[in-house]
Design a protein around this motif. Structure first.
Motif, PDB file in Angstrom:
ATOM      1  N   GLU A  73       0.829  -1.202   0.000  1.00 51.86           N
ATOM      2  CA  GLU A  73       0.000   0.000   0.000  1.00 51.86           C
ATOM      3  C   GLU A  73       0.872   1.264   0.000  1.00 51.86           C
ATOM      4  OE1 GLU A  73      -2.428  -0.495   3.446  1.00 51.86           O
ATOM      5  OE2 GLU A  73      -3.906  -1.765   2.437  1.00 51.86           O
ATOM      6  N   LEU A  74       1.912   1.270   0.827  1.00 52.51           N
ATOM      7  CA  LEU A  74       2.809   2.426   0.896  1.00 52.51           C
ATOM      8  C   LEU A  74       3.618   2.575  -0.388  1.00 52.51           C
ATOM      9  CD1 LEU A  74       4.142   2.116   4.563  1.00 52.51           C
ATOM     10  CD2 LEU A  74       2.532   3.806   3.684  1.00 52.51           C
ATOM     11  N   TYR A  75       4.139   1.476  -0.880  1.00 49.74           N
ATOM     12  CA  TYR A  75       4.954   1.488  -2.103  1.00 49.74           C
ATOM     13  C   TYR A  75       4.151   1.994  -3.296  1.00 49.74           C
ATOM     14  CZ  TYR A  75       7.206  -0.568  -6.253  1.00 49.74           C
ATOM     15  OH  TYR A  75       7.746  -0.780  -7.497  1.00 49.74           O
ATOM     16  N   SER A  76       2.882   1.581  -3.394  1.00 48.32           N
ATOM     17  CA  SER A  76       2.053   1.954  -4.540  1.00 48.32           C
ATOM     18  C   SER A  76       1.722   3.440  -4.569  1.00 48.32           C
ATOM     19  CB  SER A  76       0.752   1.136  -4.547  1.00 48.32           C
ATOM     20  OG  SER A  76      -0.058   1.462  -3.428  1.00 48.32           O
ATOM     21  N   LYS A  77       1.905   4.131  -3.445  1.00 51.83           N
ATOM     22  CA  LYS A  77       1.603   5.564  -3.374  1.00 51.83           C
ATOM     23  C   LYS A  77       2.758   6.438  -3.858  1.00 51.83           C
ATOM     24  CE  LYS A  77      -1.704   5.295   0.473  1.00 51.83           C
ATOM     25  NZ  LYS A  77      -1.971   5.717   1.877  1.00 51.83           N
ATOM     26  N   ILE A  78       3.942   5.873  -3.999  1.00 52.45           N
ATOM     27  CA  ILE A  78       5.114   6.662  -4.400  1.00 52.45           C
ATOM     28  C   ILE A  78       4.928   7.169  -5.830  1.00 52.45           C
ATOM     29  CG2 ILE A  78       7.586   6.609  -4.867  1.00 52.45           C
ATOM     30  CD1 ILE A  78       7.858   4.514  -2.688  1.00 52.45           C
ATOM     31  N   ARG A  79       5.187   8.458  -6.032  1.00 54.93           N
ATOM     32  CA  ARG A  79       5.084   9.062  -7.355  1.00 54.93           C
ATOM     33  C   ARG A  79       6.480   9.396  -7.886  1.00 54.93           C
ATOM     34  NH1 ARG A  79       1.446   6.632  -7.035  1.00 54.93           N
ATOM     35  NH2 ARG A  79      -0.755   7.203  -6.854  1.00 54.93           N
ATOM     36  N   PRO A  80       6.649   9.411  -9.208  1.00 48.63           N
ATOM     37  CA  PRO A  80       7.986   9.611  -9.793  1.00 48.63           C
ATOM     38  C   PRO A  80       8.728  10.828  -9.278  1.00 48.63           C
ATOM     39  CG  PRO A  80       6.439   8.922 -11.490  1.00 48.63           C
ATOM     40  CD  PRO A  80       5.623   9.163 -10.247  1.00 48.63           C
ATOM     41  N   TRP A  81       8.003  11.957  -9.098  1.00 47.42           N
ATOM     42  CA  TRP A  81       8.692  13.189  -8.683  1.00 47.42           C
ATOM     43  C   TRP A  81       9.275  13.104  -7.275  1.00 47.42           C
ATOM     44  CZ3 TRP A  81       3.298  13.327  -9.661  1.00 47.42           C
ATOM     45  CH2 TRP A  81       2.487  13.381  -8.527  1.00 47.42           C
ATOM     46  N   LYS A  91      15.991  17.450   4.748  1.00 49.71           N
ATOM     47  CA  LYS A  91      14.818  17.746   5.579  1.00 49.71           C
ATOM     48  C   LYS A  91      13.942  18.840   4.991  1.00 49.71           C
ATOM     49  CE  LYS A  91      13.522  18.300  10.416  1.00 49.71           C
ATOM     50  NZ  LYS A  91      14.005  18.413  11.814  1.00 49.71           N
ATOM     51  N   LYS A  92      14.544  19.864   4.419  1.00 49.40           N
ATOM     52  CA  LYS A  92      13.747  20.976   3.896  1.00 49.40           C
ATOM     53  C   LYS A  92      12.932  20.578   2.676  1.00 49.40           C
ATOM     54  CE  LYS A  92      17.590  22.923   1.169  1.00 49.40           C
ATOM     55  NZ  LYS A  92      18.398  24.141   0.926  1.00 49.40           N
ATOM     56  N   TYR A  93      13.276  19.413   2.074  1.00 48.31           N
ATOM     57  CA  TYR A  93      12.533  18.953   0.903  1.00 48.31           C
ATOM     58  C   TYR A  93      11.711  17.695   1.179  1.00 48.31           C
ATOM     59  CZ  TYR A  93      15.551  22.168  -1.669  1.00 48.31           C
ATOM     60  OH  TYR A  93      16.203  23.292  -2.111  1.00 48.31           O
ATOM     61  N   TYR A  94      11.558  17.338   2.449  1.00 50.48           N
ATOM     62  CA  TYR A  94      10.794  16.130   2.794  1.00 50.48           C
ATOM     63  C   TYR A  94       9.389  16.149   2.207  1.00 50.48           C
ATOM     64  CZ  TYR A  94      14.142  14.219   6.223  1.00 50.48           C
ATOM     65  OH  TYR A  94      15.233  13.659   6.839  1.00 50.48           O
ATOM     66  N   TYR A  95       8.809  17.339   2.102  1.00 49.27           N
ATOM     67  CA  TYR A  95       7.430  17.435   1.610  1.00 49.27           C
ATOM     68  C   TYR A  95       7.308  16.889   0.185  1.00 49.27           C
ATOM     69  CZ  TYR A  95       8.755  21.477  -1.263  1.00 49.27           C
ATOM     70  OH  TYR A  95       9.342  22.290  -2.200  1.00 49.27           O
ATOM     71  N   ARG A  96       8.430  16.840  -0.533  1.00 49.13           N
ATOM     72  CA  ARG A  96       8.401  16.338  -1.908  1.00 49.13           C
ATOM     73  C   ARG A  96       8.409  14.803  -1.970  1.00 49.13           C
ATOM     74  NH1 ARG A  96      13.185  19.831  -4.890  1.00 49.13           N
ATOM     75  NH2 ARG A  96      12.415  21.947  -4.461  1.00 49.13           N
ATOM     76  N   SER A  97       8.823  14.167  -0.885  1.00 51.18           N
ATOM     77  CA  SER A  97       9.006  12.708  -0.902  1.00 51.18           C
ATOM     78  C   SER A  97       8.285  12.033   0.258  1.00 51.18           C
ATOM     79  CB  SER A  97      10.506  12.372  -0.855  1.00 51.18           C
ATOM     80  OG  SER A  97      11.181  12.877  -1.978  1.00 51.18           O
ATOM     81  N   VAL A  98       7.076  12.469   0.509  1.00 47.52           N
ATOM     82  CA  VAL A  98       6.330  11.981   1.678  1.00 47.52           C
ATOM     83  C   VAL A  98       6.230  10.462   1.701  1.00 47.52           C
ATOM     84  CG1 VAL A  98       4.077  11.967   2.803  1.00 47.52           C
ATOM     85  CG2 VAL A  98       5.016  14.113   1.946  1.00 47.52           C
ATOM     86  N   LYS A 247      12.079   4.405 -13.248  1.00 43.54           N
ATOM     87  CA  LYS A 247      11.221   3.414 -13.904  1.00 43.54           C
ATOM     88  C   LYS A 247      11.414   2.039 -13.288  1.00 43.54           C
ATOM     89  CE  LYS A 247      10.149   1.334 -18.387  1.00 43.54           C
ATOM     90  NZ  LYS A 247      10.493   1.284 -19.845  1.00 43.54           N
ATOM     91  N   SER A 248      12.664   1.687 -13.011  1.00 43.85           N
ATOM     92  CA  SER A 248      12.950   0.374 -12.428  1.00 43.85           C
ATOM     93  C   SER A 248      12.396   0.258 -11.017  1.00 43.85           C
ATOM     94  CB  SER A 248      14.466   0.117 -12.415  1.00 43.85           C
ATOM     95  OG  SER A 248      15.118   0.936 -11.467  1.00 43.85           O
ATOM     96  N   VAL A 249      12.344   1.382 -10.290  1.00 42.37           N
ATOM     97  CA  VAL A 249      11.830   1.369  -8.915  1.00 42.37           C
ATOM     98  C   VAL A 249      10.318   1.183  -8.896  1.00 42.37           C
ATOM     99  CG1 VAL A 249      11.433   2.791  -6.868  1.00 42.37           C
ATOM    100  CG2 VAL A 249      13.676   2.775  -7.950  1.00 42.37           C
ATOM    101  N   LEU A 250       9.614   1.866  -9.800  1.00 41.49           N
ATOM    102  CA  LEU A 250       8.155   1.934  -9.720  1.00 41.49           C
ATOM    103  C   LEU A 250       7.414   0.941 -10.624  1.00 41.49           C
ATOM    104  CD1 LEU A 250       7.672   5.813  -9.573  1.00 41.49           C
ATOM    105  CD2 LEU A 250       8.012   4.188  -7.710  1.00 41.49           C
ATOM    106  N   GLN A 251       8.142   0.165 -11.415  1.00 39.37           N
ATOM    107  CA  GLN A 251       7.477  -0.702 -12.389  1.00 39.37           C
ATOM    108  C   GLN A 251       6.704  -1.857 -11.751  1.00 39.37           C
ATOM    109  OE1 GLN A 251      10.116  -3.125 -14.881  1.00 39.37           O
ATOM    110  NE2 GLN A 251      11.791  -2.735 -13.449  1.00 39.37           N
ATOM    111  N   TYR A 252       6.910  -2.084 -10.442  1.00 37.17           N
ATOM    112  CA  TYR A 252       6.241  -3.206  -9.779  1.00 37.17           C
ATOM    113  C   TYR A 252       5.011  -2.764  -8.987  1.00 37.17           C
ATOM    114  CZ  TYR A 252      10.687  -5.357 -10.945  1.00 37.17           C
ATOM    115  OH  TYR A 252      11.784  -5.815 -11.622  1.00 37.17           O
ATOM    116  N   GLN A 253       4.608  -1.512  -9.166  1.00 39.75           N
ATOM    117  CA  GLN A 253       3.481  -0.999  -8.395  1.00 39.75           C
ATOM    118  C   GLN A 253       2.141  -1.606  -8.813  1.00 39.75           C
ATOM    119  OE1 GLN A 253       4.090   3.292  -8.919  1.00 39.75           O
ATOM    120  NE2 GLN A 253       4.592   3.435  -6.746  1.00 39.75           N
ATOM    121  N   SER A 254       2.067  -2.056 -10.039  1.00 36.01           N
ATOM    122  CA  SER A 254       0.811  -2.615 -10.533  1.00 36.01           C
ATOM    123  C   SER A 254       1.086  -3.923 -11.276  1.00 36.01           C
ATOM    124  CB  SER A 254       0.125  -1.618 -11.470  1.00 36.01           C
ATOM    125  OG  SER A 254      -1.093  -2.121 -11.942  1.00 36.01           O
TER     126      SER A 254
END
Length: 299
Positions: A73-81, A91-98, A247-254
């Motif tokens: 569930e957590l992994y599937s929420k990760i977005r490319p950006w 730390k100042k950019y954590y909001y980009r990688s929640v 691409k290699s990181v996120l290709q297993y989300q679905s």
């Protein structure tokens, strides 16, 4: 949320990014605010009050499935950006990688939680039973292609508070000790994690990768290559390298993992309380003092 809501900090296309990020944060907060149905999930307090609920009494397969379900569930929420410009490490950019940070934090807490499960029992027999159950869970995680939490179990066994428990390890069945050795070889860091990379290439979805290796790759690409060339043009060679890793990181989300929720096991494994590693070593010394014999700790 306040930062991304402040459009004055952005210009041009950044305004749209600000609005998109604000919407993501609002959605995340709304999801957190939703109450889970009591019919599906028990409260943690109700579990703590129940003497019958104990790790060793829970179904091994259901535990592995629920760990994997939450990870997925957590992994599937990760977005490319979220994987751009190593935002998760600043730390100042954590909001980009929640979502990346959530998955990293879950792994860290899971690792200490596993170590604590091993060290807590006062009896040698029970520590052996806990170790064996965790290794059986690890075998199932491998079967479910959940390398994320498999790494957590392996890392827990490598923590000094656990690794020093020689009498506990000696009591573990040979086949399970052999599996631990295989896992140790899988996550061998030599040759840039060659064994893991080759093994994971053969895996198909659904799967949850161990993010640490890919995040390290992205750091090396970011630090070792300029975004702009000397003539001011964009370094597309760098961007292609970044895109390939993402691409290699996120290709297993679905498709994602789909398991029926087992209320007790799901509640038990969906969140892990933070605890420091240091107190575990002191407790480990109490469980197996230095130079003790089996007779000393069995009595």
């Amino acid at each position: 949320a306040d930062f991304v809501a402040d459009e004055s900090r952005f210009t041009g296309p950044g305004v749209n990014m600000s609005k998109a990020l604000q919407k993501d944060v609002e959605t995340m907060l709304a999801e957190r605010a939703q109450e889970r149905p009591l019919s599906a999930v028990h409260s943690l307090k109700s579990l703590q009050r129940s003497d019958s609920v104990h790790f060793l009494s829970m179904d091994t397969t259901k535990l592995a499935q629920m760990i994997t379900l939450v990870d997925s569930e957590l992994y599937s929420k990760i977005r490319p950006w979220e994987l751009l410009r190593t935002a998760w490490s600043q730390k100042k950019y954590y909001y980009r990688s929640v979502n990346v940070i959530h998955l990293i934090q879950r792994l860290n807490r899971f690792t200490i939680w596993v170590a604590a499960l091993i060290v807590w029992p006062t009896s040698l027999k029970q520590r052996v039973e806990v170790m064996e159950k965790l290794l059986r869970i690890g075998k199932l995680l491998l079967q479910y292609n959940n390398y994320h939490s498999l790494m957590g179990i392996y890392a827990a066994f490598e923590i000094s508070a656990v690794a020093r428990l020689k009498h506990t390890f000696a009591g573990v069945k040979k086949k399970l000790r052999a599996f631990l050795d295989e896992t140790r070889a899988l996550f061998d860091q030599s040759s840039s994690w060659k064994n893991y990379r080759e093994a994971f290439k053969a895996v198909g979805p659904p799967a949850v990768p161990y993010l640490g290796i890919s995040l390290t790759d992205l750091v090396y690409i970011e630090d070792g290559n300029k975004t702009l060339l000397e003539d001011g043009r964009i370094n597309f060679t760098k961007q292609k390298l970044v895109a390939k890793v993402i691409k290699s990181v996120l290709q297993y989300q679905s498709p994602a993992h789909e398991f029926s929720i087992s209320p007790v096991e799901y509640t038990f494994t969906r969140e892990f309380s933070f605890m420091a590693e240091t107190p575990l070593y002191s407790l480990s010394l109490k469980r197996e003092p230095r130079d003790c014999s089996v007779k000393d700790i069995e009595s």
